[in-house]
Design an enzyme around this catalytic site. Structure first.
Site, PDB file in Angstrom:
ATOM      1  N   ASP A 131       2.052   5.052  -0.258  1.00  0.00           N
ATOM      2  CA  ASP A 131       1.423   6.340   0.128  1.00  0.00           C
ATOM      3  C   ASP A 131       1.330   7.309  -0.938  1.00  0.00           C
ATOM      4  OD1 ASP A 131       1.407   5.425   2.837  1.00  0.00           O
ATOM      5  OD2 ASP A 131       3.290   6.256   3.550  1.00  0.00           O
ATOM      6  N   ARG A 146      11.298   5.982   4.202  1.00  0.00           N
ATOM      7  CA  ARG A 146      11.285   7.374   4.284  1.00  0.00           C
ATOM      8  C   ARG A 146      12.109   7.829   5.693  1.00  0.00           C
ATOM      9  NH1 ARG A 146       5.549   9.432   3.082  1.00  0.00           N
ATOM     10  NH2 ARG A 146       6.570  11.449   3.531  1.00  0.00           N
ATOM     11  N   ARG A 155       0.944  -1.135  -0.195  1.00  0.00           N
ATOM     12  CA  ARG A 155      -0.018   0.196   0.109  1.00  0.00           C
ATOM     13  C   ARG A 155       0.799   1.216   0.022  1.00  0.00           C
ATOM     14  NH1 ARG A 155      -4.452  -1.778   4.811  1.00  0.00           N
ATOM     15  NH2 ARG A 155      -5.251  -3.574   3.398  1.00  0.00           N
ATOM     16  N   TYR A 201      12.357  -1.555  -2.286  1.00  0.00           N
ATOM     17  CA  TYR A 201      12.451  -0.136  -2.632  1.00  0.00           C
ATOM     18  C   TYR A 201      13.714   0.397  -3.162  1.00  0.00           C
ATOM     19  CZ  TYR A 201       7.829  -0.376  -0.672  1.00  0.00           C
ATOM     20  OH  TYR A 201       6.486  -0.705  -0.172  1.00  0.00           O
TER      21      TYR A 201
END
Length: 257
Positions: free
Chosen positions: A52, A202, A50, A111
Protein backbone atom coordinates in the site's frame (compact mmCIF):
# COMPACT_ATOMS: atom_id res chain seq x y z
CA UNK A 1 11.55 -13.69 -24.05
CA UNK A 2 14.00 -14.40 -21.19
CA UNK A 3 12.42 -13.98 -17.78
CA UNK A 4 14.28 -12.36 -14.88
CA UNK A 5 13.48 -12.23 -11.18
CA UNK A 6 14.34 -8.99 -9.40
CA UNK A 7 14.90 -8.51 -5.67
CA UNK A 8 13.86 -4.97 -4.80
CA UNK A 9 14.39 -2.55 -1.92
CA UNK A 10 12.36 0.68 -1.67
CA UNK A 11 11.20 3.49 0.55
CA UNK A 12 7.44 3.61 0.08
CA UNK A 13 7.03 7.15 1.39
CA UNK A 14 6.92 8.96 -1.98
CA UNK A 15 4.70 6.38 -3.67
CA UNK A 16 0.99 5.62 -3.84
CA UNK A 17 1.89 1.96 -3.40
CA UNK A 18 3.31 -0.80 -5.57
CA UNK A 19 0.58 -0.92 -8.21
CA UNK A 20 0.60 1.41 -11.18
CA UNK A 21 -2.08 4.12 -11.05
CA UNK A 22 -3.20 6.68 -13.59
CA UNK A 23 -2.43 9.89 -11.69
CA UNK A 24 -0.08 8.94 -8.85
CA UNK A 25 3.53 7.75 -8.61
CA UNK A 26 4.01 4.05 -7.93
CA UNK A 27 6.91 1.64 -7.51
CA UNK A 28 5.69 -0.48 -10.43
CA UNK A 29 5.53 2.54 -12.74
CA UNK A 30 9.08 3.58 -11.82
CA UNK A 31 10.36 0.07 -12.53
CA UNK A 32 8.46 -0.13 -15.81
CA UNK A 33 10.01 3.18 -16.90
CA UNK A 34 13.50 1.93 -16.05
CA UNK A 35 12.93 -1.35 -17.91
CA UNK A 36 11.61 0.54 -20.93
CA UNK A 37 14.97 2.28 -21.19
CA UNK A 38 16.52 -1.15 -21.73
CA UNK A 39 13.71 -2.74 -23.74
CA UNK A 40 10.89 -0.47 -25.01
CA UNK A 41 8.68 -3.51 -25.71
CA UNK A 42 9.04 -5.05 -22.22
CA UNK A 43 5.71 -5.97 -20.58
CA UNK A 44 4.84 -4.50 -17.18
CA UNK A 45 6.81 -5.88 -14.25
CA UNK A 46 4.87 -8.23 -11.94
CA UNK A 47 5.38 -8.07 -8.16
CA UNK A 48 4.97 -10.66 -5.43
CA UNK A 49 2.93 -8.32 -3.25
CA UNK A 50 0.96 -5.14 -3.80
CA UNK A 51 2.19 -2.97 -0.94
CA UNK A 52 0.00 0.00 0.00
CA UNK A 53 0.89 3.69 -0.10
CA UNK A 54 3.71 4.46 2.31
CA UNK A 55 4.68 0.81 2.88
CA UNK A 56 8.35 -0.07 2.41
CA UNK A 57 10.16 -3.17 1.16
CA UNK A 58 13.58 -4.67 1.73
CA UNK A 59 12.82 -7.94 -0.05
CA UNK A 60 10.09 -7.42 -2.63
CA UNK A 61 10.36 -9.78 -5.62
CA UNK A 62 9.17 -9.12 -9.15
CA UNK A 63 9.61 -10.70 -12.55
CA UNK A 64 10.16 -9.09 -15.92
CA UNK A 65 10.40 -10.41 -19.47
CA UNK A 66 13.07 -8.84 -21.67
CA UNK A 67 14.08 -9.37 -25.28
CA UNK A 68 17.78 -9.61 -24.44
CA UNK A 69 19.34 -12.33 -22.29
CA UNK A 70 21.14 -10.00 -19.90
CA UNK A 71 23.98 -10.98 -17.61
CA UNK A 72 22.28 -10.53 -14.18
CA UNK A 73 24.91 -8.23 -12.67
CA UNK A 74 24.80 -5.92 -15.70
CA UNK A 75 21.00 -5.88 -15.60
CA UNK A 76 21.07 -4.91 -11.91
CA UNK A 77 23.54 -2.10 -12.58
CA UNK A 78 21.64 -0.80 -15.61
CA UNK A 79 18.29 -0.73 -13.79
CA UNK A 80 19.75 1.01 -10.76
CA UNK A 81 21.26 3.65 -13.03
CA UNK A 82 17.90 4.32 -14.67
CA UNK A 83 15.99 4.28 -11.36
CA UNK A 84 17.96 7.19 -9.87
CA UNK A 85 17.00 9.36 -8.02
CA UNK A 86 13.90 7.37 -6.99
CA UNK A 87 14.35 5.59 -3.61
CA UNK A 88 14.24 2.17 -5.29
CA UNK A 89 17.15 -0.25 -5.61
CA UNK A 90 17.53 -3.58 -7.38
CA UNK A 91 19.45 -5.76 -4.93
CA UNK A 92 19.81 -8.72 -7.28
CA UNK A 93 18.63 -10.06 -10.64
CA UNK A 94 18.45 -13.69 -11.71
CA UNK A 95 17.49 -15.55 -14.87
CA UNK A 96 14.53 -17.80 -14.05
CA UNK A 97 12.36 -20.36 -15.83
CA UNK A 98 9.56 -19.16 -18.06
CA UNK A 99 6.95 -20.55 -15.63
CA UNK A 100 8.34 -18.61 -12.66
CA UNK A 101 5.77 -16.10 -11.43
CA UNK A 102 6.68 -13.61 -8.71
CA UNK A 103 3.20 -13.70 -7.21
CA UNK A 104 1.75 -17.13 -7.93
CA UNK A 105 4.94 -19.15 -7.42
CA UNK A 106 5.52 -17.67 -3.95
CA UNK A 107 5.28 -20.08 -1.02
CA UNK A 108 5.65 -17.56 1.80
CA UNK A 109 5.74 -13.83 2.50
CA UNK A 110 7.38 -12.16 5.47
CA UNK A 111 6.56 -8.76 6.92
CA UNK A 112 8.12 -6.61 9.62
CA UNK A 113 6.29 -3.86 11.47
CA UNK A 114 8.34 -1.36 13.49
CA UNK A 115 6.66 0.37 16.42
CA UNK A 116 8.66 2.85 18.52
CA UNK A 117 7.62 3.86 22.02
CA UNK A 118 9.29 6.96 23.41
CA UNK A 119 8.34 10.50 24.41
CA UNK A 120 10.98 12.29 22.32
CA UNK A 121 10.21 12.60 18.60
CA UNK A 122 11.87 10.12 16.27
CA UNK A 123 14.54 11.70 14.09
CA UNK A 124 16.55 9.25 12.00
CA UNK A 125 13.57 6.90 11.52
CA UNK A 126 10.96 9.55 10.78
CA UNK A 127 8.59 8.15 8.14
CA UNK A 128 9.86 4.62 8.74
CA UNK A 129 8.27 3.68 12.08
CA UNK A 130 5.02 4.22 13.95
CA UNK A 131 5.66 6.16 17.15
CA UNK A 132 3.52 6.02 20.29
CA UNK A 133 4.28 7.95 23.46
CA UNK A 134 3.14 5.77 26.35
CA UNK A 135 4.69 2.49 27.59
CA UNK A 136 3.58 -0.83 26.11
CA UNK A 137 3.42 -4.25 27.77
CA UNK A 138 5.23 -6.67 25.44
CA UNK A 139 4.11 -9.70 27.46
CA UNK A 140 0.45 -8.80 27.09
CA UNK A 141 0.87 -8.24 23.36
CA UNK A 142 2.52 -11.65 22.99
CA UNK A 143 -0.40 -13.26 24.82
CA UNK A 144 -2.84 -11.53 22.49
CA UNK A 145 -0.81 -12.49 19.43
CA UNK A 146 -0.95 -16.17 20.37
CA UNK A 147 -4.69 -16.19 19.62
CA UNK A 148 -4.01 -15.31 15.98
CA UNK A 149 -1.60 -18.09 15.04
CA UNK A 150 -2.62 -20.93 12.77
CA UNK A 151 -5.46 -21.30 10.29
CA UNK A 152 -8.14 -18.73 11.12
CA UNK A 153 -10.99 -16.75 9.64
CA UNK A 154 -9.49 -13.23 9.64
CA UNK A 155 -12.63 -11.35 8.60
CA UNK A 156 -12.17 -9.00 11.58
CA UNK A 157 -8.65 -8.12 10.45
CA UNK A 158 -9.48 -7.67 6.78
CA UNK A 159 -10.06 -4.42 4.91
CA UNK A 160 -13.60 -3.84 3.66
CA UNK A 161 -12.01 -3.40 0.22
CA UNK A 162 -10.11 -6.70 0.31
CA UNK A 163 -10.58 -8.67 -2.91
CA UNK A 164 -9.38 -12.06 -1.62
CA UNK A 165 -11.79 -14.91 -2.32
CA UNK A 166 -11.68 -16.14 1.29
CA UNK A 167 -10.88 -14.54 4.68
CA UNK A 168 -9.30 -17.80 5.87
CA UNK A 169 -5.51 -17.62 6.12
CA UNK A 170 -2.81 -19.50 8.00
CA UNK A 171 -0.55 -17.26 10.07
CA UNK A 172 2.63 -19.28 10.61
CA UNK A 173 4.52 -16.76 12.73
CA UNK A 174 3.67 -13.68 14.79
CA UNK A 175 6.69 -12.86 16.90
CA UNK A 176 7.29 -9.65 18.86
CA UNK A 177 10.89 -8.61 19.40
CA UNK A 178 11.82 -5.79 21.80
CA UNK A 179 14.92 -3.65 21.30
CA UNK A 180 16.11 -0.92 23.66
CA UNK A 181 16.67 2.42 21.91
CA UNK A 182 17.73 5.82 23.30
CA UNK A 183 14.78 7.12 25.32
CA UNK A 184 12.48 4.15 24.80
CA UNK A 185 11.84 0.85 23.05
CA UNK A 186 11.32 -0.48 19.57
CA UNK A 187 8.80 -3.30 19.15
CA UNK A 188 9.36 -5.35 15.99
CA UNK A 189 6.45 -7.50 14.86
CA UNK A 190 7.57 -10.36 12.60
CA UNK A 191 4.74 -11.99 10.60
CA UNK A 192 4.99 -14.92 8.21
CA UNK A 193 2.33 -16.60 6.05
CA UNK A 194 1.82 -17.91 2.54
CA UNK A 195 -0.33 -14.86 1.82
CA UNK A 196 -2.05 -12.02 3.65
CA UNK A 197 -5.34 -10.20 3.35
CA UNK A 198 -5.50 -6.51 2.53
CA UNK A 199 -4.59 -4.51 5.68
CA UNK A 200 -4.29 -7.72 7.72
CA UNK A 201 -0.85 -6.92 9.16
CA UNK A 202 -1.69 -3.31 10.02
CA UNK A 203 -4.99 -4.38 11.58
CA UNK A 204 -3.25 -6.98 13.73
CA UNK A 205 -0.51 -4.63 14.91
CA UNK A 206 -2.98 -1.82 15.63
CA UNK A 207 -5.07 -4.20 17.73
CA UNK A 208 -2.06 -5.56 19.62
CA UNK A 209 -0.91 -2.02 20.40
CA UNK A 210 -4.22 -1.51 22.22
CA UNK A 211 -3.41 -4.62 24.25
CA UNK A 212 0.05 -3.31 25.05
CA UNK A 213 -1.39 0.03 26.12
CA UNK A 214 -3.85 -1.69 28.48
CA UNK A 215 -6.98 -0.62 26.60
CA UNK A 216 -7.66 -4.26 25.58
CA UNK A 217 -6.97 -7.52 27.40
CA UNK A 218 -5.16 -10.34 25.55
CA UNK A 219 -8.43 -12.32 25.53
CA UNK A 220 -10.16 -9.41 23.77
CA UNK A 221 -8.09 -10.34 20.71
CA UNK A 222 -9.62 -13.81 20.70
CA UNK A 223 -13.10 -12.33 21.05
CA UNK A 224 -12.47 -9.91 18.18
CA UNK A 225 -11.24 -12.76 15.96
CA UNK A 226 -14.26 -14.91 16.81
CA UNK A 227 -16.65 -12.03 16.00
CA UNK A 228 -15.71 -12.21 12.28
CA UNK A 229 -16.75 -8.57 12.09
CA UNK A 230 -14.58 -5.71 10.85
CA UNK A 231 -16.16 -3.42 13.45
CA UNK A 232 -14.63 -5.58 16.20
CA UNK A 233 -11.08 -4.80 15.06
CA UNK A 234 -8.79 -2.36 16.80
CA UNK A 235 -7.46 0.69 14.92
CA UNK A 236 -5.49 0.11 11.73
CA UNK A 237 -1.96 1.32 12.36
CA UNK A 238 -0.24 3.70 9.90
CA UNK A 239 1.63 2.35 6.86
CA UNK A 240 5.07 3.83 7.45
CA UNK A 241 6.13 1.16 9.95
CA UNK A 242 5.43 -1.75 7.60
CA UNK A 243 8.06 -3.54 5.50
CA UNK A 244 7.82 -6.46 3.09
CA UNK A 245 11.09 -8.15 4.04
CA UNK A 246 11.03 -11.39 2.09
CA UNK A 247 9.30 -13.73 -0.33
CA UNK A 248 10.13 -17.44 -0.48
CA UNK A 249 9.89 -19.81 -3.46
CA UNK A 250 10.31 -23.57 -3.95
CA UNK A 251 13.76 -22.73 -5.35
CA UNK A 252 15.46 -19.51 -4.23
CA UNK A 253 16.10 -17.33 -7.32
CA UNK A 254 18.81 -15.41 -5.44
CA UNK A 255 21.03 -17.90 -3.59
CA UNK A 256 23.60 -16.01 -1.59
CA UNK A 257 22.07 -12.59 -2.35
Amino acid sequence: MPRFALKIDYDGGPFSGWQKQANAPSVQAALDAALARLDPAAPAVTGAGRTDAGVHATGQVAHADLARDWEPFRLTEALNAHLRPAPIAILAAARVAEDFHARFSARERRYLYRLVQRRAPVTHDRGRVWQVLNPLDAGAMRQGAAHLLGRQDFTTFRSAFCQAASPVKTLDELRIETVAIPGGWEFRFHLRARSFLHNQVRSIVGTLERVGAGAWSPDDVARALAARDRAACGPVCPPQGLYLVGVSYPEDPFPGA
